[in-house]
Design a protein around this motif. Structure first.
Motif: not given
Length: 425
Positions: A291-318
């Motif tokens: 991006s043009k500026d410093t980007a934030t990399l977290d669940l919300r910003t990644l989910a805007e591009h690919d909703g499957r990112v929320w599965w990371l929470v499930v994998v972590d929990a298991v």
């Protein structure tokens, strides 16, 4: 005839100089093989001036905490700026596993070991480790000439006397210092993780709280590496790019999967990719960072591009619940659930802290003539990736408290080693 206990000479024989030599050589050899195969897969074998062995040496140096300095020159009217901070954690993990196993092997089948004995065995390895690091540090030096591209830029370079070069060398004192600290950390962690390794008598009371938690964290980290490797192999088979995938596996798989572990916990990383640089990670992560500026990399910003990112929470929990159960099952039955939660919280917070410290990435290169900008769009760029450290550590502690308590509950009926239940009496 009454058997006699082993003498001090017998102990020295079990882990003396030949064993120390073998431990150091096998550890460095394994790291060298993994680094060489990964760099070959990444195309580094095509580097000019027979530089491949020196690049392998530099990779091993950075894997054990050594410092590589980038340097550049481009004639009297030009200037170059370069810097690189990255740890190839696949190589680091290989070395840690082999070195730790070699350190523990002579100590097996022992219940207790004296502090002087353990220190002497570690000192033998350190005495051999330092000259090996010194040899690697002096071998990891090389200079490359860069092409300016098309004929116009080449003619301009000749006109101004611009012959850009970039090279790398090692900071020898820092490499020896941090390499020795890395070795000491690996040996201490090996003693903490292994349930069978002997400890000095004074430390035995602490093993019930420390060893199960340390073992659980190592299992967690290795599980993520194995899972990430399997996913990468499946992607390589179904979508191609086998050689690039192999390079990621052999050089930076822990960098990628341990990053996703922290993101799944809710941690935030900040970064940016500019120019020809890239990251050994899925396209969605690279896309967010470009991006043009410093980007934030977290669940919300990644989910805007690919909703499957929320599965990371499930994998972590298991996986966290699984290692929490393992930790409780390896602990004495008298340890209560809330105590397991505290142990898990501390262990996971320290693990997240380690990931944040070793997972940072920083790279930059630029060439300017007469102080004006970058010459040629492909010759300059920068990349960085940094965590919001204490937020990540706090989230790790919170997840550890919850999963440590919940994971301990189903472990109550599990029979511990050496425990005698009333029905067996």
């Amino acid at each position: 005839m009454i058997p006699q206990p082993p003498s001090d000479q017998a102990v020295v024989t079990r882990h003396g100089w030949p064993q120390a030599v073998a431990t150091v050589l096998v550890a460095l050899g394994a790291m060298g093989v993994v680094a060489a195969l990964g760099l070959w897969a990444a195309g580094a074998s095509d580097l000019p001036d027979h530089a491949f062995p020196r690049v392998v040496a530099a990779t091993v140096v950075t894997a054990v905490g050594g410092t590589i300095k980038l340097s550049g020159s481009a004639g009297g009217l030009a200037d170059t700026k370069a810097g690189l901070t990255v740890i190839p954690l696949s190589v680091t993990l290989t070395g840690a596993l082999v070195l730790g196993a070699g350190f523990l092997r002579p100590l097996r089948h022992r219940a207790v070991a004296g502090g002087r004995e353990l220190a002497g065995w570690a000192a033998r390895i350190a005495v051999l480790w330092l000259p090996a690091l010194l040899a690697l540090a002096y071998a990891a030096r090389q200079t490359f000439k860069l092409s300016l591209g098309d004929d116009t830029l080449s003619d301009l370079g000749d006109l101004f006397g611009v012959s850009p070069e970039v090279g790398f060398t090692t900071d020898v004192p820092q490499t020896l210092l941090f390499g020795l600290l890395w070795m000491a950390g690996v040996l201490v962690l090996a003693l903490l993780v292994s349930a069978r390794a002997p400890l000095p008598g004074r430390l035995l009371p602490f093993q019930e709280s420390v060893r199960p938690a340390a073992h659980a964290m190592v299992v967690l980290l290795l599980a993520y590496v194995v899972l990430g490797t399997l996913v990468a192999l499946v992607v390589a088979v179904t979508r191609g790019h086998a050689r690039e995938t192999l390079a990621v596996i052999l050089l930076g798989m822990p960098n990628l999967v341990w990053l996703t572990l922290t993101i799944g916990l809710g941690a935030t990383w900040n970064g940016r990719v500019e120019g020809p640089f890239g990251l050994p990670m899925p396209h969605v992560l690279d896309e967010v960072l470009r991006s043009k500026d410093t980007a934030t990399l977290d669940l919300r910003t990644l989910a805007e591009h690919d909703g499957r990112v929320w599965w990371l929470v499930v994998v972590d929990a298991v996986l966290l619940l699984a290692v929490a159960f393992l930790m409780a099952a390896r602990s004495p039955a008298r340890v209560r659930a809330w105590q397991h939660a505290v142990h898990m919280a501390v262990a996971l917070a320290l693990t997240v802290l380690m990931i944040c410290l070793v997972g940072r990435i920083s790279a930059r290169y630029g060439l300017s003539v007469l102080g004006i900008g970058d010459l040629g769009g492909g010759l300059g760029g920068k990349l960085f990736l940094e965590p919001e450290l204490w937020t990540a550590v706090g989230l790790g502690a919170l997840w550890g408290l919850v999963t440590g308590f919940l994971g301990a509950l189903p472990a109550r009926p599990v029979r511990r080693k050496g425990e005698i239940k009333p029905a067996d009496a």
